[in-house]
Enzyme design. Sequence first.
Site, PDB file in Angstrom:
ATOM      1  N   HIS A 102       8.096   3.063   0.876  1.00 11.38           N
ATOM      2  CA  HIS A 102       8.407   2.019   1.857  1.00 11.38           C
ATOM      3  C   HIS A 102       9.818   2.132   2.422  1.00 11.38           C
ATOM      4  O   HIS A 102      10.059   1.723   3.550  1.00 11.38           O
ATOM      5  CB  HIS A 102       8.094   0.633   1.288  1.00 11.38           C
TER       6      HIS A 102
ATOM      7  N   GLU B 204      -8.100   1.136   2.567  1.00 11.90           N
ATOM      8  CA  GLU B 204      -7.039   1.888   1.893  1.00 11.90           C
ATOM      9  C   GLU B 204      -7.316   2.070   0.402  1.00 11.90           C
ATOM     10  O   GLU B 204      -6.477   2.577  -0.324  1.00 11.90           O
ATOM     11  CB  GLU B 204      -5.661   1.277   2.147  1.00 11.90           C
TER      12      GLU B 204
ATOM     13  N   ASP C 132      -1.938   4.549   1.338  1.00 12.33           N
ATOM     14  CA  ASP C 132      -2.525   4.125   0.066  1.00 12.33           C
ATOM     15  C   ASP C 132      -3.826   4.868  -0.222  1.00 12.33           C
ATOM     16  O   ASP C 132      -4.094   5.205  -1.377  1.00 12.33           O
ATOM     17  CB  ASP C 132      -2.775   2.608   0.074  1.00 12.33           C
TER      18      ASP C 132
ATOM     19  N   CYS D 209      -3.702   3.573  10.561  1.00 12.92           N
ATOM     20  CA  CYS D 209      -2.351   3.037  10.709  1.00 12.92           C
ATOM     21  C   CYS D 209      -1.410   3.551   9.628  1.00 12.92           C
ATOM     22  O   CYS D 209      -0.274   3.104   9.522  1.00 12.92           O
ATOM     23  CB  CYS D 209      -2.362   1.511  10.744  1.00 12.92           C
TER      24      CYS D 209
HETATM   25  C1  PEP Z   1      -1.152   2.378   4.311  1.00 10.20           C
HETATM   26  O1  PEP Z   1      -1.322   2.187   3.099  1.00 10.20           O
HETATM   27  O2  PEP Z   1      -1.421   3.448   4.886  1.00 10.20           O
HETATM   28  C2  PEP Z   1      -0.583   1.302   5.153  1.00 10.20           C
HETATM   29  C3  PEP Z   1      -0.558   1.416   6.453  1.00 10.20           C
HETATM   30  O3  PEP Z   1      -0.031   0.239   4.519  1.00 10.20           O
HETATM   31  P1  PEP Z   1       1.393   0.296   3.780  1.00 10.20           P
HETATM   32  O4  PEP Z   1       2.038   1.613   4.130  1.00 10.20           O
HETATM   33  O5  PEP Z   1       2.190  -0.853   4.265  1.00 10.20           O
HETATM   34  O6  PEP Z   1       1.011   0.205   2.352  1.00 10.20           O
HETATM   35 MG    MG Z   2      -1.153   0.191   2.331  1.00 12.08          MG
END
Ligand code: PEP
Ligand code: MG
Length: 572
Positions: free
Chosen positions: A189, A431, A455, A502
Amino acid sequence: MHYNPGMIEKRGTGVFPGVVIGKAAVFRHTVLDSVEHLLADDTEHELAVFEGVHAQALAEIRAIKPRSKEEREMLGVYESMLSDPDFLSLIRENIKERRYTASWAVEAATEKYTAALAALGDAYFAERIADIKDAETRLLSAIAGISTGIVITEPAVIVADYLTPSELMQMDRSKILGLLLDTGGQTSHVAILAHSDEIPAILGLGDVSETAEDGDTVALDAREGVAYVRPDEKTIRSFRARKGIAARTEKELRKEAAFPAVTVDGRRIHLMCNIEGLEGVDGAIAAGAEGVGLFRTEFLMMQGFHGAEEADPHVYEEAARIMGQYGPVTFRTYDLGGDKMAEGMDTEEENPILGWRAVRFCMANRDIFRSQLISILRASALSPSVRLMFPMISGSEELLEVLDFLNDVKEECRQKGIAFDENMKIGTMIETPSAAITADVLSSYVDFMSIGTNDLIQYTIAVDRGNERIAHLYRPLHPAVLRLLKYVVDAGKEKGVTVSICGEMAGYAEYTPLLVGLGFDELSMSAHSILEVRKRIRTLDSKSCADFADNVLSLRDATSIEHALKEYNGKA
Ligand code: PEP
Ligand code: MG
Protein backbone atom coordinates in the site's frame (compact mmCIF):
# COMPACT_ATOMS: atom_id res chain seq x y z
CA MET A 1 31.76 10.62 12.09
CA HIS A 2 30.17 8.24 9.63
CA TYR A 3 32.09 6.10 7.21
CA ASN A 4 31.21 7.72 3.94
CA PRO A 5 32.27 5.56 1.02
CA GLY A 6 31.96 6.48 -2.61
CA MET A 7 29.13 5.81 -4.99
CA ILE A 8 26.88 2.84 -4.25
CA GLU A 9 24.44 1.30 -6.74
CA LYS A 10 21.21 -0.31 -5.53
CA ARG A 11 18.52 -2.14 -7.45
CA GLY A 12 14.93 -2.73 -6.44
CA THR A 13 11.35 -2.56 -7.68
CA GLY A 14 10.40 0.70 -9.40
CA VAL A 15 6.94 1.81 -8.44
CA PHE A 16 6.22 5.15 -10.01
CA PRO A 17 8.47 6.08 -12.92
CA GLY A 18 10.60 9.18 -12.75
CA VAL A 19 14.18 10.32 -12.64
CA VAL A 20 15.27 12.29 -9.60
CA ILE A 21 18.52 13.74 -8.36
CA GLY A 22 18.23 15.17 -4.87
CA LYS A 23 19.36 15.24 -1.28
CA ALA A 24 18.56 12.29 0.94
CA ALA A 25 16.52 12.56 4.12
CA VAL A 26 17.24 9.29 5.88
CA PHE A 27 14.90 7.66 8.39
CA ARG A 28 15.61 4.46 10.18
CA HIS A 29 13.10 3.39 12.68
CA THR A 30 15.75 2.77 15.33
CA VAL A 31 19.29 4.01 15.14
CA LEU A 32 21.55 5.73 17.60
CA ASP A 33 25.28 6.18 18.12
CA SER A 34 26.60 4.39 21.17
CA VAL A 35 26.50 6.27 24.44
CA GLU A 36 29.74 7.76 25.68
CA HIS A 37 30.36 6.71 29.25
CA LEU A 38 31.17 10.10 30.72
CA LEU A 39 30.55 11.34 34.20
CA ALA A 40 28.25 14.32 34.62
CA ASP A 41 29.57 17.74 35.57
CA ASP A 42 26.16 18.93 36.64
CA THR A 43 23.99 16.16 38.05
CA GLU A 44 21.04 18.52 38.60
CA HIS A 45 21.05 19.37 34.90
CA GLU A 46 21.31 15.69 33.87
CA LEU A 47 18.43 14.83 36.17
CA ALA A 48 16.30 17.62 34.68
CA VAL A 49 17.13 16.40 31.15
CA PHE A 50 16.06 12.88 32.06
CA GLU A 51 12.84 13.96 33.77
CA GLY A 52 11.94 16.10 30.74
CA VAL A 53 12.48 13.38 28.12
CA HIS A 54 10.86 10.76 30.32
CA ALA A 55 7.65 12.76 30.70
CA GLN A 56 7.65 13.53 26.98
CA ALA A 57 8.30 9.91 25.94
CA LEU A 58 5.52 8.66 28.19
CA ALA A 59 3.05 11.22 26.82
CA GLU A 60 4.02 10.37 23.22
CA ILE A 61 3.59 6.66 23.79
CA ARG A 62 0.21 7.12 25.41
CA ALA A 63 -0.91 9.23 22.46
CA ILE A 64 -0.08 6.54 19.86
CA LYS A 65 -3.03 4.46 18.69
CA PRO A 66 -1.78 0.94 17.97
CA ARG A 67 -2.55 -0.34 14.47
CA SER A 68 -1.68 -3.96 15.01
CA LYS A 69 -1.32 -6.59 17.69
CA GLU A 70 2.47 -6.22 17.55
CA GLU A 71 2.24 -2.47 17.96
CA ARG A 72 -0.12 -2.82 20.89
CA GLU A 73 2.22 -5.27 22.63
CA MET A 74 5.21 -3.11 21.94
CA LEU A 75 3.52 0.02 23.28
CA GLY A 76 2.47 -1.92 26.37
CA VAL A 77 6.08 -2.88 27.05
CA TYR A 78 7.26 0.71 26.46
CA GLU A 79 4.69 2.06 28.80
CA SER A 80 5.30 -0.43 31.58
CA MET A 81 9.02 0.11 31.31
CA LEU A 82 8.67 3.89 31.38
CA SER A 83 6.34 3.69 34.37
CA ASP A 84 8.28 1.05 36.35
CA PRO A 85 9.25 2.64 39.71
CA ASP A 86 12.31 0.34 40.18
CA PHE A 87 13.62 1.18 36.73
CA LEU A 88 13.06 4.89 37.24
CA SER A 89 14.70 4.97 40.66
CA LEU A 90 17.69 3.07 39.28
CA ILE A 91 18.17 5.76 36.61
CA ARG A 92 17.80 8.54 39.17
CA GLU A 93 20.30 6.81 41.46
CA ASN A 94 22.71 6.40 38.55
CA ILE A 95 22.61 10.14 37.98
CA LYS A 96 22.51 11.41 41.56
CA GLU A 97 24.81 8.93 43.27
CA ARG A 98 27.06 7.58 40.54
CA ARG A 99 27.16 10.89 38.64
CA TYR A 100 26.35 9.22 35.31
CA THR A 101 25.17 11.39 32.43
CA ALA A 102 21.46 11.01 31.61
CA SER A 103 22.24 8.81 28.57
CA TRP A 104 24.61 6.54 30.42
CA ALA A 105 22.19 6.30 33.33
CA VAL A 106 19.44 5.10 30.98
CA GLU A 107 21.73 2.68 29.19
CA ALA A 108 23.08 1.16 32.41
CA ALA A 109 19.61 0.78 33.89
CA THR A 110 18.28 -0.83 30.70
CA GLU A 111 21.16 -3.24 30.63
CA LYS A 112 20.47 -4.34 34.19
CA TYR A 113 16.76 -4.61 33.45
CA THR A 114 17.21 -6.71 30.29
CA ALA A 115 19.92 -8.89 31.90
CA ALA A 116 17.46 -9.77 34.67
CA LEU A 117 14.81 -10.71 32.09
CA ALA A 118 17.30 -12.71 30.01
CA ALA A 119 18.29 -14.67 33.14
CA LEU A 120 14.70 -15.92 33.43
CA GLY A 121 15.39 -17.87 30.21
CA ASP A 122 11.83 -17.42 29.05
CA ALA A 123 11.14 -17.07 25.32
CA TYR A 124 8.41 -14.50 25.95
CA PHE A 125 10.77 -12.26 27.92
CA ALA A 126 13.51 -12.74 25.34
CA GLU A 127 11.17 -11.21 22.75
CA ARG A 128 10.23 -8.36 25.08
CA ILE A 129 13.91 -7.43 25.41
CA ALA A 130 13.86 -6.16 21.83
CA ASP A 131 10.92 -3.92 22.70
CA ILE A 132 12.69 -2.65 25.80
CA LYS A 133 15.73 -1.82 23.65
CA ASP A 134 13.41 0.15 21.33
CA ALA A 135 12.06 2.09 24.28
CA GLU A 136 15.61 2.75 25.40
CA THR A 137 16.43 4.06 21.93
CA ARG A 138 13.49 6.39 22.16
CA LEU A 139 14.76 7.83 25.45
CA LEU A 140 18.36 8.07 24.24
CA SER A 141 17.23 9.73 20.99
CA ALA A 142 15.27 12.30 22.95
CA ILE A 143 18.25 13.00 25.24
CA ALA A 144 20.48 13.38 22.17
CA GLY A 145 17.89 15.68 20.62
CA ILE A 146 17.21 13.32 17.70
CA SER A 147 13.62 13.37 16.58
CA THR A 148 11.91 9.99 16.21
CA GLY A 149 9.05 11.39 14.13
CA ILE A 150 9.32 11.68 10.34
CA VAL A 151 9.26 15.37 9.54
CA ILE A 152 10.69 16.88 6.38
CA THR A 153 11.11 20.58 6.00
CA GLU A 154 12.98 20.75 2.67
CA PRO A 155 12.24 18.89 -0.56
CA ALA A 156 14.15 15.62 -0.31
CA VAL A 157 14.37 12.01 -1.38
CA ILE A 158 13.16 9.94 1.55
CA VAL A 159 15.45 7.00 2.23
CA ALA A 160 14.07 4.69 4.90
CA ASP A 161 14.10 1.13 6.16
CA TYR A 162 10.33 1.01 5.71
CA LEU A 163 7.30 3.27 5.87
CA THR A 164 3.82 2.37 6.93
CA PRO A 165 1.00 3.80 4.76
CA SER A 166 -0.03 6.11 7.61
CA GLU A 167 3.53 7.34 8.18
CA LEU A 168 3.64 8.34 4.54
CA MET A 169 0.20 9.91 4.83
CA GLN A 170 1.29 12.01 7.80
CA MET A 171 4.26 13.48 5.94
CA ASP A 172 4.16 16.61 3.81
CA ARG A 173 4.07 14.71 0.55
CA SER A 174 4.57 17.82 -1.57
CA LYS A 175 8.17 17.85 -0.27
CA ILE A 176 8.95 14.26 -1.20
CA LEU A 177 11.01 14.19 -4.40
CA GLY A 178 11.40 10.44 -4.37
CA LEU A 179 11.25 7.43 -2.14
CA LEU A 180 13.85 4.71 -1.59
CA LEU A 181 12.91 1.95 0.85
CA ASP A 182 14.70 -1.16 2.04
CA THR A 183 11.45 -3.14 1.97
CA GLY A 184 8.15 -3.38 0.09
CA GLY A 185 6.92 -4.56 -3.29
CA GLN A 186 4.95 -3.21 -6.24
CA THR A 187 1.50 -3.77 -4.75
CA SER A 188 2.19 -2.87 -1.13
CA HIS A 189 0.00 0.00 0.00
CA VAL A 190 2.96 2.35 0.37
CA ALA A 191 3.68 1.67 -3.28
CA ILE A 192 0.08 2.38 -4.23
CA LEU A 193 0.17 5.68 -2.34
CA ALA A 194 3.47 6.64 -3.98
CA HIS A 195 1.90 5.90 -7.34
CA SER A 196 -1.18 7.99 -6.78
CA ASP A 197 0.90 10.84 -5.38
CA GLU A 198 3.20 10.50 -8.42
CA ILE A 199 6.28 10.10 -6.25
CA PRO A 200 9.08 8.27 -8.09
CA ALA A 201 9.80 5.36 -5.80
CA ILE A 202 11.95 2.25 -5.62
CA LEU A 203 11.12 -0.36 -3.01
CA GLY A 204 12.79 -3.56 -1.83
CA LEU A 205 16.31 -2.08 -2.04
CA GLY A 206 17.60 -4.25 0.80
CA ASP A 207 19.78 -1.96 2.85
CA VAL A 208 19.73 1.41 1.14
CA SER A 209 18.86 3.13 4.43
CA GLU A 210 22.12 1.78 5.89
CA THR A 211 24.27 3.12 3.07
CA ALA A 212 22.94 6.67 2.81
CA GLU A 213 23.28 9.52 5.26
CA ASP A 214 21.18 12.64 5.59
CA GLY A 215 22.16 15.19 2.99
CA ASP A 216 23.88 12.69 0.66
CA THR A 217 23.11 13.17 -2.99
CA VAL A 218 21.02 10.36 -4.41
CA ALA A 219 19.99 9.70 -8.00
CA LEU A 220 17.19 7.37 -8.92
CA ASP A 221 15.53 6.14 -12.06
CA ALA A 222 12.38 4.45 -10.82
CA ARG A 223 11.41 3.09 -14.24
CA GLU A 224 14.65 1.09 -14.27
CA GLY A 225 14.52 0.41 -10.52
CA VAL A 226 18.06 1.70 -10.05
CA ALA A 227 19.35 4.15 -7.46
CA TYR A 228 22.78 5.59 -6.71
CA VAL A 229 23.84 6.89 -3.34
CA ARG A 230 26.52 9.58 -3.65
CA PRO A 231 26.69 9.30 -7.46
CA ASP A 232 29.94 10.40 -9.07
CA GLU A 233 30.05 13.24 -11.58
CA LYS A 234 29.69 10.92 -14.58
CA THR A 235 26.58 9.27 -13.13
CA ILE A 236 25.05 12.63 -12.27
CA ARG A 237 25.59 13.77 -15.86
CA SER A 238 23.96 10.62 -17.17
CA PHE A 239 21.02 11.10 -14.80
CA ARG A 240 20.58 14.67 -15.98
CA ALA A 241 20.34 13.30 -19.51
CA ARG A 242 17.85 10.63 -18.38
CA LYS A 243 15.83 13.35 -16.70
CA GLY A 244 15.63 15.26 -19.97
CA ILE A 245 14.48 12.14 -21.82
CA ALA A 246 11.93 11.33 -19.10
CA ALA A 247 10.54 14.88 -19.28
CA ARG A 248 10.17 14.62 -23.08
CA THR A 249 8.48 11.19 -22.79
CA GLU A 250 6.14 12.65 -20.18
CA LYS A 251 5.26 15.52 -22.52
CA GLU A 252 4.54 13.07 -25.34
CA LEU A 253 2.37 10.99 -23.04
CA ARG A 254 0.44 14.05 -21.87
CA LYS A 255 -0.43 14.82 -25.50
CA GLU A 256 -2.07 11.40 -25.67
CA ALA A 257 -4.61 12.43 -23.01
CA ALA A 258 -6.68 14.07 -25.75
CA PHE A 259 -7.21 10.82 -27.68
CA PRO A 260 -9.64 8.02 -26.87
CA ALA A 261 -8.26 4.59 -26.01
CA VAL A 262 -9.23 2.72 -29.18
CA THR A 263 -7.29 -0.16 -30.72
CA VAL A 264 -6.26 0.10 -34.38
CA ASP A 265 -9.19 -2.15 -35.30
CA GLY A 266 -11.64 0.07 -33.42
CA ARG A 267 -12.18 -1.62 -30.04
CA ARG A 268 -12.87 0.94 -27.35
CA ILE A 269 -11.32 0.36 -23.94
CA HIS A 270 -12.51 2.51 -21.03
CA LEU A 271 -9.75 3.79 -18.82
CA MET A 272 -10.68 4.94 -15.34
CA CYS A 273 -8.74 6.15 -12.39
CA ASN A 274 -8.00 4.79 -8.91
CA ILE A 275 -8.00 7.49 -6.24
CA GLU A 276 -7.64 7.59 -2.47
CA GLY A 277 -9.16 11.01 -1.85
CA LEU A 278 -10.25 14.24 -3.53
CA GLU A 279 -6.62 15.19 -4.03
CA GLY A 280 -6.49 12.56 -6.80
CA VAL A 281 -9.24 14.19 -8.85
CA ASP A 282 -7.16 16.81 -10.71
CA GLY A 283 -4.63 14.22 -11.85
CA ALA A 284 -7.43 11.95 -13.02
CA ILE A 285 -8.97 14.69 -15.14
CA ALA A 286 -5.60 15.77 -16.56
CA ALA A 287 -4.89 12.18 -17.62
CA GLY A 288 -8.26 11.97 -19.36
CA ALA A 289 -9.73 9.38 -16.97
CA GLU A 290 -13.24 8.25 -17.89
CA GLY A 291 -14.39 8.17 -14.31
CA VAL A 292 -13.20 6.57 -11.10
CA GLY A 293 -13.00 2.78 -11.19
CA LEU A 294 -11.86 2.54 -7.58
CA PHE A 295 -12.14 5.09 -4.79
CA ARG A 296 -10.23 3.53 -1.88
CA THR A 297 -12.44 5.15 0.77
CA GLU A 298 -10.63 3.51 3.69
CA PHE A 299 -7.86 6.05 3.21
CA LEU A 300 -10.36 8.73 4.25
CA MET A 301 -10.93 6.80 7.44
CA MET A 302 -7.20 6.34 8.01
CA GLN A 303 -6.79 10.11 7.74
CA GLY A 304 -9.37 10.46 10.50
CA PHE A 305 -12.17 11.72 8.27
CA HIS A 306 -14.91 9.73 9.88
CA GLY A 307 -17.88 11.49 11.44
CA ALA A 308 -19.94 9.64 14.05
CA GLU A 309 -23.22 10.15 12.25
CA GLU A 310 -22.24 10.32 8.62
CA ALA A 311 -18.92 9.53 7.02
CA ASP A 312 -17.51 12.70 5.46
CA PRO A 313 -20.50 13.25 3.10
CA HIS A 314 -18.74 16.22 1.53
CA VAL A 315 -15.94 14.09 0.06
CA TYR A 316 -18.36 11.64 -1.56
CA GLU A 317 -20.53 14.44 -2.92
CA GLU A 318 -17.59 16.40 -4.32
CA ALA A 319 -16.17 13.30 -6.00
CA ALA A 320 -19.60 12.50 -7.50
CA ARG A 321 -20.14 16.07 -8.67
CA ILE A 322 -16.72 16.51 -10.27
CA MET A 323 -15.87 13.04 -11.60
CA GLY A 324 -19.44 12.07 -12.46
CA GLN A 325 -19.12 14.17 -15.62
CA TYR A 326 -16.39 11.88 -16.93
CA GLY A 327 -17.77 8.43 -16.18
CA PRO A 328 -18.63 6.11 -13.30
CA VAL A 329 -17.57 7.11 -9.80
CA THR A 330 -17.04 3.86 -7.95
CA PHE A 331 -16.92 4.09 -4.17
CA ARG A 332 -15.50 0.95 -2.68
CA THR A 333 -16.73 0.57 0.89
CA TYR A 334 -14.06 0.64 3.60
CA ASP A 335 -11.41 -1.98 2.91
CA LEU A 336 -9.92 -1.63 6.36
CA GLY A 337 -7.77 -4.25 8.04
CA GLY A 338 -4.67 -6.06 6.83
CA ASP A 339 -2.08 -3.31 6.48
CA LYS A 340 -4.75 -0.57 6.48
CA MET A 341 -5.56 0.21 10.08
CA ALA A 342 -7.63 3.10 11.30
CA GLU A 343 -7.66 4.56 14.75
CA GLY A 344 -9.26 2.40 17.38
CA MET A 345 -9.43 -0.80 15.31
CA ASP A 346 -9.05 -3.83 17.50
CA THR A 347 -6.54 -6.02 15.73
CA GLU A 348 -5.55 -8.90 17.95
CA GLU A 349 -5.09 -11.29 15.06
CA GLU A 350 -2.59 -13.91 13.98
CA ASN A 351 -3.26 -13.47 10.26
CA PRO A 352 -4.68 -10.01 9.59
CA ILE A 353 -4.49 -10.42 5.80
CA LEU A 354 -6.83 -13.39 6.09
CA GLY A 355 -8.70 -11.88 8.96
CA TRP A 356 -11.14 -9.31 10.10
CA ARG A 357 -10.99 -6.92 7.21
CA ALA A 358 -13.08 -5.14 4.59
CA VAL A 359 -16.75 -6.22 4.61
CA ARG A 360 -16.03 -8.63 7.45
CA PHE A 361 -14.98 -5.72 9.64
CA CYS A 362 -17.79 -3.49 8.35
CA MET A 363 -20.52 -6.05 9.00
CA ALA A 364 -19.26 -6.37 12.58
CA ASN A 365 -19.19 -2.57 12.95
CA ARG A 366 -22.50 -1.72 11.40
CA ASP A 367 -22.68 1.84 12.66
CA ILE A 368 -19.54 2.69 10.76
CA PHE A 369 -20.73 0.78 7.70
CA ARG A 370 -24.22 2.26 7.81
CA SER A 371 -22.91 5.81 8.01
CA GLN A 372 -20.66 5.23 5.02
CA LEU A 373 -23.46 3.68 2.98
CA ILE A 374 -25.67 6.70 3.73
CA SER A 375 -22.93 9.03 2.51
CA ILE A 376 -22.57 7.06 -0.71
CA LEU A 377 -26.35 6.92 -1.19
CA ARG A 378 -26.60 10.66 -0.68
CA ALA A 379 -23.89 11.23 -3.27
CA SER A 380 -25.81 9.02 -5.71
CA ALA A 381 -28.63 11.58 -5.71
CA LEU A 382 -26.19 14.06 -7.26
CA SER A 383 -25.01 11.94 -10.16
CA PRO A 384 -26.26 8.81 -11.90
CA SER A 385 -22.59 7.88 -12.29
CA VAL A 386 -22.16 6.93 -8.65
CA ARG A 387 -21.55 3.23 -8.12
CA LEU A 388 -20.97 1.25 -4.95
CA MET A 389 -18.64 -1.70 -4.69
CA PHE A 390 -17.89 -4.20 -1.91
CA PRO A 391 -14.32 -5.39 -1.24
CA MET A 392 -13.05 -8.86 -0.25
CA ILE A 393 -16.27 -10.68 -0.96
CA SER A 394 -15.57 -14.39 -0.53
CA GLY A 395 -18.79 -15.90 -1.85
CA SER A 396 -22.48 -15.44 -2.59
CA GLU A 397 -23.69 -15.73 1.02
CA GLU A 398 -21.46 -12.92 2.18
CA LEU A 399 -22.47 -10.84 -0.84
CA LEU A 400 -26.16 -11.41 -0.12
CA GLU A 401 -25.67 -10.39 3.51
CA VAL A 402 -24.09 -7.07 2.58
CA LEU A 403 -26.74 -6.50 -0.10
CA ASP A 404 -29.42 -7.12 2.54
CA PHE A 405 -27.78 -4.64 4.84
CA LEU A 406 -27.60 -2.11 2.00
CA ASN A 407 -31.33 -2.61 1.42
CA ASP A 408 -32.00 -1.91 5.11
CA VAL A 409 -29.99 1.29 4.91
CA LYS A 410 -31.83 2.32 1.73
CA GLU A 411 -35.13 1.77 3.53
CA GLU A 412 -33.95 3.90 6.42
CA CYS A 413 -33.06 6.66 3.93
CA ARG A 414 -36.50 6.47 2.33
CA GLN A 415 -38.14 6.81 5.71
CA LYS A 416 -35.98 9.74 6.68
CA GLY A 417 -36.51 11.43 3.32
CA ILE A 418 -32.83 11.17 2.33
CA ALA A 419 -32.73 11.28 -1.47
CA PHE A 420 -30.69 8.70 -3.36
CA ASP A 421 -30.61 7.07 -6.77
CA GLU A 422 -32.79 3.95 -6.64
CA ASN A 423 -30.93 2.64 -9.69
CA MET A 424 -27.44 3.11 -8.33
CA LYS A 425 -25.21 0.40 -9.75
CA ILE A 426 -23.85 -2.12 -7.27
CA GLY A 427 -20.74 -4.18 -7.81
CA THR A 428 -18.47 -6.64 -6.13
CA MET A 429 -14.74 -6.86 -6.16
CA ILE A 430 -13.27 -10.15 -7.21
CA GLU A 431 -10.10 -10.46 -5.20
CA THR A 432 -10.37 -13.82 -3.49
CA PRO A 433 -9.98 -17.08 -5.44
CA SER A 434 -13.35 -18.21 -4.06
CA ALA A 435 -15.05 -15.15 -5.55
CA ALA A 436 -13.29 -15.65 -8.87
CA ILE A 437 -14.27 -19.31 -9.09
CA THR A 438 -17.89 -18.47 -8.28
CA ALA A 439 -18.02 -15.37 -10.49
CA ASP A 440 -20.80 -17.03 -12.51
CA VAL A 441 -22.92 -17.04 -9.32
CA LEU A 442 -21.87 -13.64 -7.99
CA SER A 443 -22.54 -12.00 -11.33
CA SER A 444 -26.25 -12.74 -10.98
CA TYR A 445 -26.52 -10.41 -7.97
CA VAL A 446 -24.58 -7.37 -9.17
CA ASP A 447 -24.35 -4.85 -11.99
CA PHE A 448 -20.59 -5.04 -12.35
CA MET A 449 -17.51 -6.87 -11.10
CA SER A 450 -14.06 -5.43 -10.63
CA ILE A 451 -11.04 -7.65 -10.22
CA GLY A 452 -8.56 -6.64 -7.55
CA THR A 453 -5.54 -8.40 -8.95
CA ASN A 454 -3.27 -7.21 -6.13
CA ASP A 455 -5.09 -9.38 -3.64
CA LEU A 456 -6.23 -12.00 -6.12
CA ILE A 457 -2.59 -12.78 -6.97
CA GLN A 458 -1.59 -12.76 -3.29
CA TYR A 459 -4.33 -15.20 -2.31
CA THR A 460 -4.09 -17.40 -5.39
CA ILE A 461 -0.36 -17.99 -5.12
CA ALA A 462 -0.29 -17.61 -1.30
CA VAL A 463 2.33 -14.87 -1.48
CA ASP A 464 2.14 -11.85 0.82
CA ARG A 465 2.02 -8.88 -1.56
CA GLY A 466 4.08 -6.70 0.79
CA ASN A 467 6.91 -9.11 1.63
CA GLU A 468 9.99 -8.43 -0.48
CA ARG A 469 11.61 -11.71 0.58
CA ILE A 470 9.10 -13.64 -1.47
CA ALA A 471 8.50 -10.96 -4.10
CA HIS A 472 9.99 -13.27 -6.76
CA LEU A 473 7.03 -15.61 -6.22
CA TYR A 474 4.45 -12.85 -6.74
CA ARG A 475 3.82 -13.53 -10.45
CA PRO A 476 0.92 -11.70 -12.11
CA LEU A 477 1.43 -13.99 -15.11
CA HIS A 478 1.11 -17.23 -13.16
CA PRO A 479 -1.16 -19.49 -15.24
CA ALA A 480 -3.50 -19.88 -12.25
CA VAL A 481 -4.03 -16.12 -12.15
CA LEU A 482 -4.61 -15.84 -15.89
CA ARG A 483 -7.09 -18.72 -15.86
CA LEU A 484 -9.04 -16.96 -13.11
CA LEU A 485 -9.03 -13.67 -15.03
CA LYS A 486 -10.31 -15.44 -18.11
CA TYR A 487 -12.98 -17.29 -16.15
CA VAL A 488 -14.27 -14.10 -14.51
CA VAL A 489 -14.36 -12.05 -17.70
CA ASP A 490 -16.22 -14.83 -19.53
CA ALA A 491 -18.68 -15.30 -16.63
CA GLY A 492 -19.42 -11.58 -16.69
CA LYS A 493 -19.94 -11.54 -20.46
CA GLU A 494 -22.33 -14.43 -20.23
CA LYS A 495 -24.50 -12.50 -17.74
CA GLY A 496 -24.07 -9.12 -19.42
CA VAL A 497 -22.18 -7.81 -16.39
CA THR A 498 -19.21 -5.50 -16.96
CA VAL A 499 -15.92 -6.83 -15.66
CA SER A 500 -13.03 -4.48 -15.05
CA ILE A 501 -9.64 -4.72 -13.40
CA CYS A 502 -8.64 -2.21 -10.75
CA GLY A 503 -5.50 -3.88 -9.38
CA GLU A 504 -2.03 -2.61 -10.30
CA MET A 505 -1.83 -5.08 -13.17
CA ALA A 506 -4.24 -2.84 -15.11
CA GLY A 507 -1.77 0.04 -14.97
CA TYR A 508 1.32 -1.61 -16.45
CA ALA A 509 1.40 -1.14 -20.21
CA GLU A 510 3.31 -4.38 -20.74
CA TYR A 511 0.22 -6.31 -19.61
CA THR A 512 -2.20 -4.31 -21.77
CA PRO A 513 -2.12 -6.59 -24.87
CA LEU A 514 -2.87 -9.60 -22.70
CA LEU A 515 -5.72 -7.92 -20.81
CA VAL A 516 -7.27 -6.63 -24.03
CA GLY A 517 -6.83 -10.11 -25.51
CA LEU A 518 -8.54 -11.75 -22.53
CA GLY A 519 -11.56 -9.55 -23.23
CA PHE A 520 -11.39 -6.70 -20.70
CA ASP A 521 -13.03 -3.47 -21.90
CA GLU A 522 -12.61 -1.50 -18.67
CA LEU A 523 -9.42 -0.90 -16.73
CA SER A 524 -8.84 1.29 -13.72
CA MET A 525 -5.44 2.52 -12.59
CA SER A 526 -3.53 5.45 -11.15
CA ALA A 527 -3.70 8.65 -13.19
CA HIS A 528 -0.22 8.50 -14.58
CA SER A 529 -0.57 4.93 -15.81
CA ILE A 530 -3.58 5.96 -17.91
CA LEU A 531 -1.28 7.91 -20.21
CA GLU A 532 0.99 4.96 -20.90
CA VAL A 533 -1.78 2.39 -21.16
CA ARG A 534 -3.77 4.58 -23.53
CA LYS A 535 -0.73 5.00 -25.75
CA ARG A 536 -0.21 1.24 -25.82
CA ILE A 537 -3.87 0.51 -26.63
CA ARG A 538 -3.70 2.82 -29.62
CA THR A 539 -0.99 0.60 -31.14
CA LEU A 540 -2.79 -2.73 -30.60
CA ASP A 541 -4.90 -4.91 -32.83
CA SER A 542 -7.51 -6.53 -30.60
CA LYS A 543 -7.80 -9.69 -32.71
CA SER A 544 -4.09 -10.28 -32.59
CA CYS A 545 -4.26 -9.70 -28.80
CA ALA A 546 -7.05 -12.28 -28.51
CA ASP A 547 -4.99 -14.88 -30.43
CA PHE A 548 -2.02 -14.10 -28.25
CA ALA A 549 -4.10 -14.48 -25.06
CA ASP A 550 -5.43 -17.83 -26.30
CA ASN A 551 -1.90 -19.06 -26.89
CA VAL A 552 -0.66 -17.87 -23.56
CA LEU A 553 -3.48 -19.64 -21.72
CA SER A 554 -2.11 -22.95 -22.94
CA LEU A 555 1.37 -22.32 -21.49
CA ARG A 556 2.39 -24.22 -18.40
CA ASP A 557 4.24 -21.71 -16.23
CA ALA A 558 4.78 -18.04 -15.46
CA THR A 559 8.26 -17.94 -16.98
CA SER A 560 7.01 -19.15 -20.39
CA ILE A 561 4.18 -16.61 -20.28
CA GLU A 562 6.55 -13.81 -19.30
CA HIS A 563 8.81 -14.66 -22.24
CA ALA A 564 5.90 -14.85 -24.64
CA LEU A 565 4.62 -11.46 -23.49
CA LYS A 566 8.05 -9.89 -23.75
CA GLU A 567 8.34 -11.17 -27.26
CA TYR A 568 4.84 -9.95 -28.16
CA ASN A 569 5.59 -6.51 -26.75
CA GLY A 570 8.83 -6.40 -28.72
CA LYS A 571 6.99 -7.10 -31.95
CA ALA A 572 3.50 -5.66 -31.72
C1 PEP B 1 -6.60 -5.13 -5.26
O1 PEP B 1 -6.52 -5.93 -4.32
O2 PEP B 1 -6.17 -5.36 -6.40
C2 PEP B 1 -7.22 -3.80 -5.05
C3 PEP B 1 -7.48 -3.02 -6.07
O3 PEP B 1 -7.45 -3.42 -3.77
P1 PEP B 1 -6.29 -2.93 -2.78
O4 PEP B 1 -5.03 -2.77 -3.59
O5 PEP B 1 -6.72 -1.64 -2.19
O6 PEP B 1 -6.22 -4.04 -1.81
MG1 MG C 1 -7.62 -5.53 -2.52
